[in-house]
Each structure stands twice: as C-alpha cells, then as structure tokens.
Enzyme design. Structure first.
Site, PDB file in Angstrom:
ATOM      1  N   ASP A 355      44.000  30.896  96.533  1.00 28.23           N
ATOM      2  CA  ASP A 355      43.530  32.244  96.262  1.00 28.23           C
ATOM      3  C   ASP A 355      43.918  32.540  94.817  1.00 28.23           C
ATOM      4  OD1 ASP A 355      42.496  34.804  96.346  1.00 28.23           O
ATOM      5  OD2 ASP A 355      43.453  35.352  98.238  1.00 28.23           O
TER       6      ASP A 355
HETATM    7  O1  LIG Z   1      37.644  36.841  93.700  1.00 28.67           O
HETATM    8  C1  LIG Z   1      38.259  35.687  94.011  1.00 28.67           C
HETATM    9  C2  LIG Z   1      39.340  35.900  95.028  1.00 28.67           C
HETATM   10  O2  LIG Z   1      40.204  36.893  94.524  1.00 28.67           O
HETATM   11  C3  LIG Z   1      41.126  37.553  95.307  1.00 28.67           C
HETATM   12  O3  LIG Z   1      41.159  38.891  94.859  1.00 28.67           O
HETATM   13  C4  LIG Z   1      41.312  39.156  93.469  1.00 28.67           C
HETATM   14  C5  LIG Z   1      40.090  39.842  92.945  1.00 28.67           C
HETATM   15  O4  LIG Z   1      39.010  38.962  92.930  1.00 28.67           O
HETATM   16  C6  LIG Z   1      40.301  40.331  91.549  1.00 28.67           C
HETATM   17  O5  LIG Z   1      39.209  41.133  91.133  1.00 28.67           O
HETATM   18  C7  LIG Z   1      41.555  41.137  91.409  1.00 28.67           C
HETATM   19  O6  LIG Z   1      41.835  41.316  90.089  1.00 28.67           O
HETATM   20  C8  LIG Z   1      42.702  42.353  89.702  1.00 28.67           C
HETATM   21  C9  LIG Z   1      44.091  41.879  89.472  1.00 28.67           C
HETATM   22  O7  LIG Z   1      44.714  41.585  90.697  1.00 28.67           O
HETATM   23  C10 LIG Z   1      44.886  42.947  88.770  1.00 28.67           C
HETATM   24  O8  LIG Z   1      46.151  42.445  88.461  1.00 28.67           O
HETATM   25  C11 LIG Z   1      44.179  43.354  87.522  1.00 28.67           C
HETATM   26  O9  LIG Z   1      44.859  44.367  86.908  1.00 28.67           O
HETATM   27  O10 LIG Z   1      42.930  43.832  87.866  1.00 28.67           O
HETATM   28  C12 LIG Z   1      42.119  42.847  88.448  1.00 28.67           C
HETATM   29  C13 LIG Z   1      40.742  43.369  88.804  1.00 28.67           C
HETATM   30  O11 LIG Z   1      40.265  44.374  88.701  1.00 28.67           O
HETATM   31  O12 LIG Z   1      42.632  40.406  91.938  1.00 28.67           O
HETATM   32  C14 LIG Z   1      42.502  40.039  93.293  1.00 28.67           C
HETATM   33  C15 LIG Z   1      43.749  39.381  93.702  1.00 28.67           C
HETATM   34  O13 LIG Z   1      44.823  40.188  93.428  1.00 28.67           O
HETATM   35  C16 LIG Z   1      40.832  37.608  96.786  1.00 28.67           C
HETATM   36  O14 LIG Z   1      42.018  37.668  97.527  1.00 28.67           O
HETATM   37  C17 LIG Z   1      39.967  36.491  97.297  1.00 28.67           C
HETATM   38  O15 LIG Z   1      39.519  36.775  98.600  1.00 28.67           O
HETATM   39  C18 LIG Z   1      38.810  36.315  96.366  1.00 28.67           C
HETATM   40  O16 LIG Z   1      37.906  35.352  96.876  1.00 28.67           O
END
Ligand SMILES: OC[C@H]1O[C@@H](O[C@H]2[C@H](O)[C@@H](O)[C@H](O[C@H]3[C@H](O)[C@@H](O)[C@H](O)O[C@@H]3CO)O[C@@H]2CO)[C@H](O)[C@@H](O)[C@@H]1O
Length: 832
Positions: A355
């Site tokens: 992930d």
């Molecule tokens: O998309 C791929 C897999 O990602 C995991 O979730 C992530 C998600 O896709 C991503 O958009 C998000 O990003 C944020 C990040 O965590 C944060 O630190 C940052 O400030 O902002 C980002 C976005 O806006 O992170 C998610 C994980 O934390 C999923 O668990 C999985 O199922 C997806 O397939």
C-alpha cells in the site's frame, strides 16, 4: 498443546514463542536448522522461507506425496419436501460413511499444503504457464538496473498515475500505470462512477457483479491503466463503523469471496490487472499505520484470508499488502503472511505491492515476499526502500539475486497473463491536473451502474403497502440527501465531505462523477409524467422539513451515514464513523417529518449499518428503503424501486443491530487482538442469541416467495486432488454435495429472490458459528411461477481450519443445512 499455544507458535509468532528460533527457521536460505519447539519441525517452504510445522520430520516431509486412498462409492440421495420446514436426511448408510471418509482424505491432502507447500517463487504452472515462460525469456535480457526499475515506483505524483514504475524498452515493457480503484478510475474525467462494492454485494447477483468488474476493467484499460487497485476484501467488516467497509463487499467471507472472484474475473477478462487489497487485517482506519492486528490462525483462515483465497483462485494478478501490522510485524514485511499463506499455501502466482508508503524496510520486505514498492517513495519523496537500496542489498547478498528475479518474473508474468504486451492503450491524462484528455470509455456502462444501484436496494420495511408509489397527488422530498451538492458532485476532493446526496464514501476508493442523478432529479421526472405535485425541502432543517411534509400526501425523507479513508477528516470522522447514528441529526429530521405526515417513507444512503430504533418507533414511518452507496445512477435506481418498475431484490450484506454494542466489536484505540475470533456480524448475533433489528441476508420484496422441495445429494466420489494450484489445494474447491430447493413466487408481481444456504458444522468440529453462509442463488420468478435453486458445496465449504494439523478438515458427523430468505428466515432444514 492448547489452542492458544499453537496459535502463538504458528502465526504470531514464532518470534515471540521461540525467541530467536523463528528467524533461524525462516528468512532467506535453507539452513536445515531444526530450531522449533518440541513437537514442531522446521520445514523448508521455498528458497526464502521455512516454517515450524507440527509433527516430526518424517511425518511432515512424508506428506508431500501422500495421496489418500479411500473407497468411496457415490452416495446420492435426494428427497423432495413439499412444505417448510422440511427435514431431509440422507439414508443411514450414506450419512455415516461418506462424510467420515471425506474427513480423512481431506485432512491428508490439506496437510500436504502446509508441510510441503509450493515454493514462494512463482511456479508458473497451469493457466500461468505461458505467461511465466514469456516472463522468464524477458527476464534473461534484463540487467539488475532494469529489474530494479520494474519493482520500484517512481515516486508519489512523479508520473501520471497514482503509481508508476520505470519502463524497460529492451523488452517493450512500459511504465506501468497503477490507478485506483474499486468503483471506477480515480482522477480521470468521463469514466463511470459505479456503485460501491457494498452495493454490488447487496445485489447478491453474481452476473451483475461480474458485469460491473468487466465494465470497470474495460474503462481502466481504455484509459491505459495497467493495474486497477481493487477489489477490496480487507476490511472484511468486523467493525460496523470501519471507514472503508463500503469499498469492500460484505461482513461475510463467503459472499465477499464470491464477489472478489467475479469482480476479478470480469476485470481481467477486460484486460486490466486486478489488485486484491488490503492484505490483511486492515479492519479500521484509526491508527492503521501503527496498530497491530493479532489474529489467531483459525480465524485468519476462515474469515480474513478466505476471500483472498478466492481472489487467488480467480488468478488475480496482484495483491496489495496493508498498512497495519499483523501479530506485531508490518503486513508488507510479514514472512508468514506473504511467503507463507499467500505464496505458498495459496500458491499465488502474481505479485505483492505495498500500500502507498506501507513499506518500512528493504531486506525484511524483500525476503518476506514484497515484490513491488509503491509509490516508491513516501509522500514527501523520501524513504526509498527499493531502488538503489535494493540494488545494494542484492550486491551485498542480504537479498538473494533469485529473490529479485522472482519479483520481476511475477510482475512480468502478470503483465503477459492479461495480454498487456501488445496493443495496450497509453495514458493520455494525469492524475495531477484534473484527469482530462482521456478517451471516452464509458460506453453503455451506465446501464450496469443503474442495475446495481437498483438491485442493491434493500427494502427493510413496507407497512400498509406504502410502496410502490402509485401516482400520489403530492409528494414532499426532504433532506439534503435528496439533491446533488450545490457546489457540484465533485466539489470535495476524493469525496471528502457529506454534502448533498451520498453516492460514495471518501478516500482513494473514489472516482469523479461524470454526472450524478440525485433522488430528487429522478423522482421529479417521474412525478412530472404522473402529474404529481412535488414539494422540495433540500436541507436538513427540521422546521422546513415539517412544513414541507405537512403539505404532501406522501413524504420521503432522506438521511445518510458516511465514512472513508483516514487521510481526510469529515465532520470529525477520521475515516471510521464516530457512531452508528444517521449523520446531520437524521433521527430528528425523520421525527419532524413523521410527526407531520402519516405516510412517511425513509430513504437511507449509508456506508454500513445504522441504528434505526428511533426511526422505527415512529408510527408514521411506513417504509424504510436502504439505498446503500449507489454511485452515479443513484436517483434512477431508487426511482425504479419506489415506483415499482422493478421489485426490490437486495439483501443486507451485514447485520443491522438494535444497538451499536450488540455487534460485540468496535474500533480499537490501540492494537486489536481480534478476541471475537470467528464471531463477527451474524456469527456473533447467532452465538450470543442477540436479536438483530434486520439480520444479515434480510430484504423485502413487493411479492412473496414460498420455499419447498429441499434435496440434498452427496456427490463426492474421490479423495479430492492434492495438487496445489492458485487458491490452494485444488481438491478444496471440488463440489462434494449439492442442495436444491424450489422457490415459488406466490405474490402478484414478478420478483427476484436470493435464496441462501447456511451450514452448521457437526459437533465434532471445534466450536464454530451456529450458521455460516455457504451458498446463495438469485432467481427472478414471475408471479405464480417457481424456480429451482441449486447450491454446490465445495469441500472447503464443509471444512474448518485445523490449527493442529495445519489443514482444512471436513468434520465427521451431521451437518445442519439451512435454506432460507435470510440468515434468520430459514424456510427449509435438512442434514448431511
Ligand atoms: O491510491 C493508491 C493507494 O493509496 C492509499 O491511499 C492513499 C491515497 O491514494 C493518497 O491520495 C493519500 O495521499 C495523501 C497523503 O496520505 C497525505 O499525507 C498527503 O498530505 O495528502 C495526500 C493526498 O491528498 O494517501 C493515502 C494513504 O495515506 C490507499 O490505502 C490504497 O487503497 C490505494 O490503492
């Protein structure tokens, strides 16, 4: 040895129970060291993994070639019953002999799996043979630098997709595009926003679930996505408030497993690689990146691994390991979970990706079975665990060359397996600039989206034939859930708000709506053709609601409950729900409406169970329509049901309790030891004798069905093959018994019924849930007609996971067979 001790040794931890013994009986290389505790033997599983197995060296090793020899004559006895409840029993001779015969054969076959599993290096047998052959040819042309590019993401937001790997032109291998998700292509404009997984499950329609998967896959391929990040079997739904339950299917491993297999088959037939996620024990959002899920071995096999086994059997190309720890070890570096359960026991031939930012090491992850690092860096572009770090580990020998070669072989084989090596569309859009520029791919997929939005609706209550509506003179539509978010259906990034009608949860498992038909849009259209006056109160204000309700013959009030992924906080909920009540003071809203209108209909859009007691206590609430998480065709699907063009046929994929505490599980604030074991959802309610409000499998129709004619036939003729194939021992998937029943529509309109089969294991099995779903079939039946439903029981469906022998066992004795309209509405009973 107590069960606890066995579990501690076999699953969580060898490390805990044996101190350093586990690391000497695992990790890379085969030392032959026998460092397990008394009664256990260290057995090589593959080049990187060895495991302490119960028994002595001779007994464990010998099982490799042992094939049970039994004399089994066919025992087929059918008996037709004409009225419910029926008690149907096989003749004495067949009842006692074949079941016990099956017990011993299945035990031996399964023991073979645990003691001498196929190596975790992909073997490429069977359906994978050609793909592996091509992959090995390609592998021979690659340098280690090439190989590293294939196993390492380029970094968060450094390519057009949410995950991208490096291209290798010498073998015609592209930059792989990995993109969410389970209900549509994330961040791309013009694709279909399908109903969520939970809505697909509540149709209980395997054909529709396949069609949804196929349409999802066709759209993903059409826009150049190689790997679509879904479907979801983790969370399974042990916590009713779990934030991502709606991305998955049902709080039951059997229904989820069937839905996983159908979805994956549909997706991969369309040419995209599916990704079964999140493996394993990711049952809540709170502290998901730090908490440990400690799950005992039997529960892992019978609940949480089960649907992943079906996914592997369906030849899923990839699996995503989850954020959480499993028994204290991060899931993405858990040797037992990846090399042991997934790659050895289930014979998974595809690859494991992390992930996003769920990887925490280089050597431990690589040697434990992680094949691809995603997105390759953390969200700040730091922490590269593969890339140069992995190259260094190969050079030093900390990770063997054969392990890197296996990673690449698995990834390439999956690419070949679904035929992506020729004529695959390229990516013409970017996730980071609005996702415009993709070709038009949605075709006629709105049809399947509407069918699932419609057929996933569960009618919970319908007093005085309040539904279907028949040209009411006036109708009041009340609540903000009746309309699209005034700022636009996609106004909140990743759907991170609960404003306007709720048609998907929030997080990475979302897609942008190309359009969203809200309930009010579709109902107004119908009302217009009926000459019905419509009064709309599109807020959750109770005064306005009461006023609107008082002016209409019928009032429809809309309420919601939302949830999502932890990186977005919505109205105080960081993923998981804060409670199981309707949002926006939904109980007060419904109360205001019901106090003003004697013919109140409640429509609920929800990610999971909501406590409905306050609402059901209102005498003017005539009907409750559970409209789920329906996607872009929300209003159209709902109108089909409200006005009766289709009779409701959805059934609950979870239990709706009278009180949140009735579930016996809740979101943990620290580690979770899964002390409830097998007893989640209806398994818990049955065991504890708690009356649910609406049980698992429940759903009303505009017609009624009669059940009769139960037949049971024991068809198993052999010991079952001991060959290991994707999904595990192939004999586990043989049909060993068949049950049929007749479902008659004795009402006045055509309708579809989901007949369900539950099994109660014999008393010789260890303590088990009173009933477990092991079959279902949905049939459409015209008024006055009947249809035969057939349930084929696989050997695994009649088995329990025996921790001591590390094998699936069919227990001897009498199996109770329950066939009915829900987990509590049993119409026919029999025994095997
Ligand atoms: O998309 C791929 C897999 O990602 C995991 O979730 C992530 C998600 O896709 C991503 O958009 C998000 O990003 C944020 C990040 O965590 C944060 O630190 C940052 O400030 O902002 C980002 C976005 O806006 O992170 C998610 C994980 O934390 C999923 O668990 C999985 O199922 C997806 O397939």
């Amino acid at each position: 040895m107590s069960q606890f001790a066995v579990l501690a040794l076999l699953f969580a931890g060898e490390a805990l129970a044996q101190g350093a013994a586990y690391s000497q009986c695992g990790g890379q290389g085969w030392s032959g060291a026998t460092t397990c505790v008394s009664g256990y033997t260290c057995v090589k599983q593959n080049d990187y993994y060895s495991q302490c197995i119960p028994g002595t060296a001779s007994t464990t090793a010998a099982t490799t070639t042992r094939v049970a020899s039994t004399t089994t004559s066919k025992a087929t006895t059918t008996q037709t019953t004409s009225s419910a409840p029926a008690s149907t029993t096989l003749s004495t001779s067949t009842t006692t002999r074949p079941v016990s015969t099956t017990l011993s054969t299945t035990t031996r076959a399964s023991t073979t799996t645990s003691a001498s599993a196929t190596p975790s290096g992909g073997s490429g047998s069977g359906a994978w043979s050609s793909a592996y052959s091509k992959a090995k040819t390609a592998l021979a042309k690659l340098s280690n630098a090439d190989k590293i590019k294939i196993v390492t993401g380029v970094g968060w937001s450094k390519g057009p997709c949410v995950g991208n790997t490096g291209a290798v032109s010498s073998i015609g291998y592209p930059s792989l595009c990995l993109q969410d998700g389970p209900l549509g292509v994330r961040y791309v404009q013009g694709v279909t926003a399908f109903p969520a997984g939970v809505q697909a499950a509540s149709t209980w329609d395997t054909g529709l679930i396949y069609s949804r998967g196929n349409a999802l896959g066709a759209e993903a391929k059409g826009v150049g996505v190689h790997v679509q990040l879904g479907p979801v079997a983790g969370p399974l739904g042990k916590n009713a408030a779990g934030g991502r339950n709606w991305e998955g299917f049902a709080a039951d491993p059997y229904l989820t497993g069937i839905a996983m297999a159908q979805t994956i088959s549909g997706m991969q037939a369309a040419g995209v690689q599916a990704c079964a996620k999140h493996y394993i024990g990711n049952e809540q959002e709170k502290n998901r990146e730090t908490m440990s899920s400690s799950i005992d071995d039997r529960t892992v096999h019978e609940l949480y691994l089960w649907p992943f086994a079906d996914a592997v059997k369906a030849n899923v190309a990839s699996v995503m390991c989850s954020y959480n720890k499993l028994n204290g070890t991060y899931a993405c570096e858990d040797d037992k979970a990846l090399n042991g359960l997934l790659k050895s026991e289930l014979n998974f031939q595809g690859y494991v990706m992390s992930d996003w930012n769920a990887q925490h090491s280089t050597n431990a992850a690589a040697n434990s079975g992680l094949d691809m690092s995603m997105p390759g860096t953390d969200f700040n572009g730091q922490n590269v665990y593969y890339g140069q770090a992995l190259l260094n580990s190969i050079s030093s020998g900390a990770v063997p060359q054969s392990r890197l070669d296996d990673m690449v072989t698995r990834i390439l084989a999956s690419w070949y397996f679904v035929g992506q090596d020729s004529g695959y569309p390229s990516v013409t859009w970017s996730s980071w600039n609005g996702g415009t520029g993709a070709p038009s791919v949605s075709g006629t997929h709105s049809t399947v989206a509407r069918q699932i939005a419609r057929d996933g609706i569960v009618l919970l209550k319908n007093s005085n034939k309040a539904l279907p509506l028949s040209k009411p003179a006036s109708i009041a539509l009340i609540g903000q859930d009746a309309i699209v978010n005034p700022s636009g259906a996609n106004a909140c990034k990743d759907r991170g708000c609960n404003t306007g009608t709720l048609a998907m949860g929030w997080g990475s498992g979302t897609a942008d709506f190309p359009y969203l038909i809200a309930p009010a849009d579709a109902i107004k259209k119908q009302a217009s053709s009926d000459g019905t006056k419509v009064i709309l109160s599109s807020t959750d204000d109770t005064t306005a609601a009461a006023s609107a309700a008082s002016q209409a013959a019928t009032a429809i009030v809309f309420i919601t409950a939302d949830a999502g992924e932890e990186y977005i906080v919505v109205e105080g909920a960081a993923g998981d729900r804060l409670d199981l009540n309707p949002w926006h003071s939904g109980n007060a809203l419904v109360t205001a409406v019901a106090n003003a209108n004697k013919n109140t209909i409640v429509v609920v859009h929800s990610v999971g169970p909501v406590i409905l007691e306050t609402i059901l206590a209102l005498p003017n609430v005539q009907a409750v329509v559970w409209a789920g998480i329906p996607g872009q065709e929300s209003g159209n699907g709902l109108t089909d049901i409200l006005y009766g063009s289709t009779s409701p046929s959805g059934k609950l994929p979870y239990t709706i309790a009278k009180s949140a505490s009735d579930y016996g599980t809740s979101i943990s604030s620290g580690d979770d030891n899964f002390s409830e074991g097998l007893y989640i959802d209806y398994r818990h309610f049955d065991k504890a004798g708690i009356a649910p409000r609406y049980e698992f499998g429940f759903g009303l129709s505009y017609t009624t069905f009669d059940y009769s004619g139960l037949t049971l036939s024991y068809t198993d003729k052999s010991a079952g093959s001991s060959t290991v194939a994707p999904g595990g021992i192939s004999g586990l998937y043989d049909t060993v018994a068949t049950v049929t029943a007749v479902v008659a529509n004795n009402g006045t309109v055509t309708g579809a019924e989901v007949a369900q089969l539950y099994i109660g294991l014999p008393s010789s099995a260890p303590a088990s849930p009173p009933k477990q779903l092991r079959g279902f079939q949905k049939v459409s039946v015209a008024s006055g007609a009947s249809a035969t439903v057939t349930f084929n029981l696989r050997r695994k469906d009649l088995s329990f996971w025996d921790v001591g022998s590390q094998a699936w066992k069919v227990p001897s004795g009498t199996f109770n067979v329950y066939v009915g309209a829900s987990s509590r509405d049993i119409r026919l009973t029999g025994s095997l």
